[in-house]
Write a protein that holds these residues in place. Structure first.
Motif, PDB file in Angstrom:
ATOM      1  N   PHE A 305       0.833  -1.204   0.000  1.00 40.66           N
ATOM      2  CA  PHE A 305       0.000   0.000   0.000  1.00 40.66           C
ATOM      3  C   PHE A 305       0.871   1.259   0.000  1.00 40.66           C
ATOM      4  CE2 PHE A 305      -1.982   3.413   2.491  1.00 40.66           C
ATOM      5  CZ  PHE A 305      -3.121   3.647   1.731  1.00 40.66           C
ATOM      6  N   ILE A 306       1.891   1.284   0.862  1.00 36.90           N
ATOM      7  CA  ILE A 306       2.767   2.463   0.939  1.00 36.90           C
ATOM      8  C   ILE A 306       3.540   2.638  -0.364  1.00 36.90           C
ATOM      9  CG2 ILE A 306       4.795   3.400   2.119  1.00 36.90           C
ATOM     10  CD1 ILE A 306       3.774   2.100   4.676  1.00 36.90           C
ATOM     11  N   PHE A 307       4.027   1.537  -0.930  1.00 36.42           N
ATOM     12  CA  PHE A 307       4.781   1.598  -2.185  1.00 36.42           C
ATOM     13  C   PHE A 307       3.903   2.149  -3.310  1.00 36.42           C
ATOM     14  CE2 PHE A 307       6.504  -0.226  -6.095  1.00 36.42           C
ATOM     15  CZ  PHE A 307       7.851   0.055  -5.966  1.00 36.42           C
ATOM     16  N   GLN A 308       2.661   1.649  -3.405  1.00 39.89           N
ATOM     17  CA  GLN A 308       1.759   2.104  -4.457  1.00 39.89           C
ATOM     18  C   GLN A 308       1.435   3.586  -4.292  1.00 39.89           C
ATOM     19  OE1 GLN A 308       0.459  -0.007  -7.104  1.00 39.89           O
ATOM     20  NE2 GLN A 308       0.191   2.090  -7.838  1.00 39.89           N
ATOM     21  N   ALA A 309       1.215   4.001  -3.043  1.00 40.62           N
ATOM     22  CA  ALA A 309       0.924   5.409  -2.792  1.00 40.62           C
ATOM     23  C   ALA A 309       2.121   6.282  -3.139  1.00 40.62           C
ATOM     24  CB  ALA A 309       0.530   5.603  -1.333  1.00 40.62           C
ATOM     25  N   ILE A 311       4.644   5.652  -5.401  1.00 43.51           N
ATOM     26  CA  ILE A 311       4.901   5.775  -6.834  1.00 43.51           C
ATOM     27  C   ILE A 311       3.820   6.611  -7.520  1.00 43.51           C
ATOM     28  CG2 ILE A 311       6.186   3.611  -6.940  1.00 43.51           C
ATOM     29  CD1 ILE A 311       3.763   2.283  -8.192  1.00 43.51           C
ATOM     30  N   THR A 312       2.611   6.599  -6.959  1.00 45.01           N
ATOM     31  CA  THR A 312       1.556   7.461  -7.499  1.00 45.01           C
ATOM     32  C   THR A 312       1.880   8.924  -7.243  1.00 45.01           C
ATOM     33  OG1 THR A 312      -0.100   5.728  -7.156  1.00 45.01           O
ATOM     34  CG2 THR A 312      -0.915   7.982  -7.430  1.00 45.01           C
ATOM     35  N   ALA A 313       2.328   9.200  -6.013  1.00 49.05           N
ATOM     36  CA  ALA A 313       2.665  10.584  -5.666  1.00 49.05           C
ATOM     37  C   ALA A 313       3.854  11.095  -6.469  1.00 49.05           C
ATOM     38  CB  ALA A 313       2.958  10.676  -4.170  1.00 49.05           C
ATOM     39  N   LEU A 314       4.829  10.192  -6.747  1.00 50.18           N
ATOM     40  CA  LEU A 314       6.016  10.598  -7.502  1.00 50.18           C
ATOM     41  C   LEU A 314       5.808  10.542  -9.017  1.00 50.18           C
ATOM     42  CD1 LEU A 314       8.799   8.740  -5.453  1.00 50.18           C
ATOM     43  CD2 LEU A 314       8.244  11.179  -5.378  1.00 50.18           C
ATOM     44  N   GLY A 315       4.683   9.948  -9.406  1.00 48.25           N
ATOM     45  CA  GLY A 315       4.461   9.767 -10.831  1.00 48.25           C
ATOM     46  C   GLY A 315       5.471   8.842 -11.458  1.00 48.25           C
TER      47      GLY A 315
END
Length: 449
Positions: A305-309, A311-315
């Motif tokens: 969950f943290i990893f997905q969040a 990479i989404t935030a960093l694009g």
């Protein structure tokens, strides 16, 4: 040692140690059978000794990855759960996946049957019930009672899921139970018939004795929460911080039903297992090993969950190099902990005989009759290498504990690795060095002083 003696004496039912039936290590011989078979096929060495534990550790990792990917329907959870397990300090350690002991095989079978039973209740496919029965049977034949510790927690899980009565109405459940009981009972009856006293010794070693008395010989008083402290401060570092995140995500109202059910299962099996082993007087760090795969699944959910969040935030979703860099940052520290604590060379000199025997056979092959002088009264490591060398090189090798030092005779060839024993030997005898390597030396006894 049990496996080599089994191969030598061809008794595949009774395990032996130091030439006599072994009533100290009374666990069923499933692992011993596998190791003895590999010794017969490929020779007795460290690789064939450890390969069953290594492969079991790899199989458990693959099982966790498969469950996260296909049953929790998240390849990221599967990947991270597997990587977390592989960087769990207590899992990649002696007595679990890195040595020829029972616990890695036990962990595979217990993980197998717990997840199989869970899937049987979820999906209802009969094959998962058969997998459960096979896993329980093999766990019991690996480490007797330790293989059954999860069963009461599974019973409680069944009751809380309101599945107990439906289960009791299914004929296949009784077939499975009869198969488990019949197979395990057949072994124990045969083993007791082959040598009376085995069942009593097994109870004293693996059941009542281990629960009610400290059989470790350390004379150390452990607090009741010793295992919990080891998990928090050592074995699960740093993954333990992801457990609450994973648990909350699994129980979240928007999570699929299967997530909430696996959260309930983990919340039952892990605390119950810790309660049982914490109640026992005998305590070893590797007793915790069967809960590591379930802890890895829980941490894997939180980390995914943290990893997905992130990479989404960093694009970073379309930038593979950034994803790889982020994963390296996440796993660098846990990997360094495992490497620094678990991949260190052996320092105990009395455990170095094997390396020296091989070196001696290569450099001074004409020496075929010699004595191994140990600084320990009990040295199963030395005994394994002695039996292996006798089988491979056809050497005649005598083991000698420290208290029998004066039995050495003039013109005898002695291998000693312990510097204290070397000093004692030189104080009694005149010796001539023949070969030196590491801390070990091969000596010829010239005379008495």
């Amino acid at each position: 040692m049990n496996a080599l003696e089994m191969l030598n004496n061809k008794n595949w039912l009774v395990t032996y140690a130091f030439g006599t039936p072994d009533l100290w290590n009374t666990k069923p011989p499933l692992l011993i059978w596998i190791q003895a078979s590999l010794f017969w096929l490929f020779g007795a060495n460290e690789i064939t000794l450890r390969i069953p534990s290594a492969l079991a550790g790899l199989a458990t990792t693959a099982l966790v990855a498969w469950f996260g990917t296909y049953k929790l329907k998240s390849p990221l959870v599967g990947l991270f759960s597997a990587l977390i397990l592989l960087t769990t300090n207590g899992y990649i350690d002696n007595h679990v996946t890195r040595s020829g002991d029972y616990d890695s095989l036990l962990v595979f079978f217990t993980t197998w049957y717990v997840l199989s039973f869970y899937l049987y209740l979820e999906e209802g496919h009969r094959r998962y019930l058969w997998y459960t029965g096979i896993g329980i049977t093999l766990a019991l034949l690996t480490k007797s009672a330790a293989g059954a510790i999860f069963l009461p927690a599974l019973l409680l899980y069944t009751i809380l899921r309101k599945q107990l009565l439906p289960l009791l109405r299914r004929k296949e459940v009784y077939v499975m139970v009869a198969g488990i009981v019949g197979t395990v009972a057949l072994f124990f009856i045969a083993r007791e018939s082959a040598g009376a006293g085995y069942l009593h010794a097994m109870y004293e070693n693996d059941l009542g004795g281990r629960m009610l008395n400290d059989l470790s010989g350390n004379n150390q008083v452990f607090p009741w929460d010793a295992y919990l402290q080891m998990l928090i401060h050592d074995e699960l570092i740093p993954w333990i911080c992801f457990f609450p995140i994973g648990f909350v995500l699994l129980l979240h109202s928007t999570a699929p039903r299967i997530y909430r059910h696996i959260a309930l299962l983990i919340a039952l099996v892990v605390p119950f297992f810790l309660f049982v082993i914490s109640s026992a007087k005998t305590k070893y760090f590797w007793y915790e090993a069967p809960i590591y795969p379930f802890c890895a699944l829980l941490a894997g959910v939180g980390l995914a969950f943290i990893f997905q969040a992130t990479i989404t935030a960093l694009g970073a979703g379309q930038q593979p190099w950034l994803l790889l860099l982020l994963m390296l940052c996440i796993f660098a520290y846990p990997l360094s902990v495992v490497w620094s604590e678990d991949f260190q060379p052996v320092q105990e000199p009395d455990f170095l005989f094997g390396r020296h025997i091989k070196y001696q056979a290569k450099e001074v092959g004409q020496i075929e009759n010699y004595t191994l002088l140990s600084g320990l009264d009990y040295n199963s490591s030395m005994e394994f290498y002695r039996l292996a060398a006798m089988r491979k090189y056809h050497h005649k090798i005598r083991p000698l504990p420290s208290w029998r030092l004066r039995e050495i005779k003039v013109n005898e060839t002695v291998v000693v690795c312990n510097p204290v024993m070397r000093a004692r030997l030189d104080s009694i005898y005149t010796t001539t060095p023949i070969l030196s390597g590491d801390q070990c030396v091969t000596l010829l006894i010239v005379g008495k002083k």
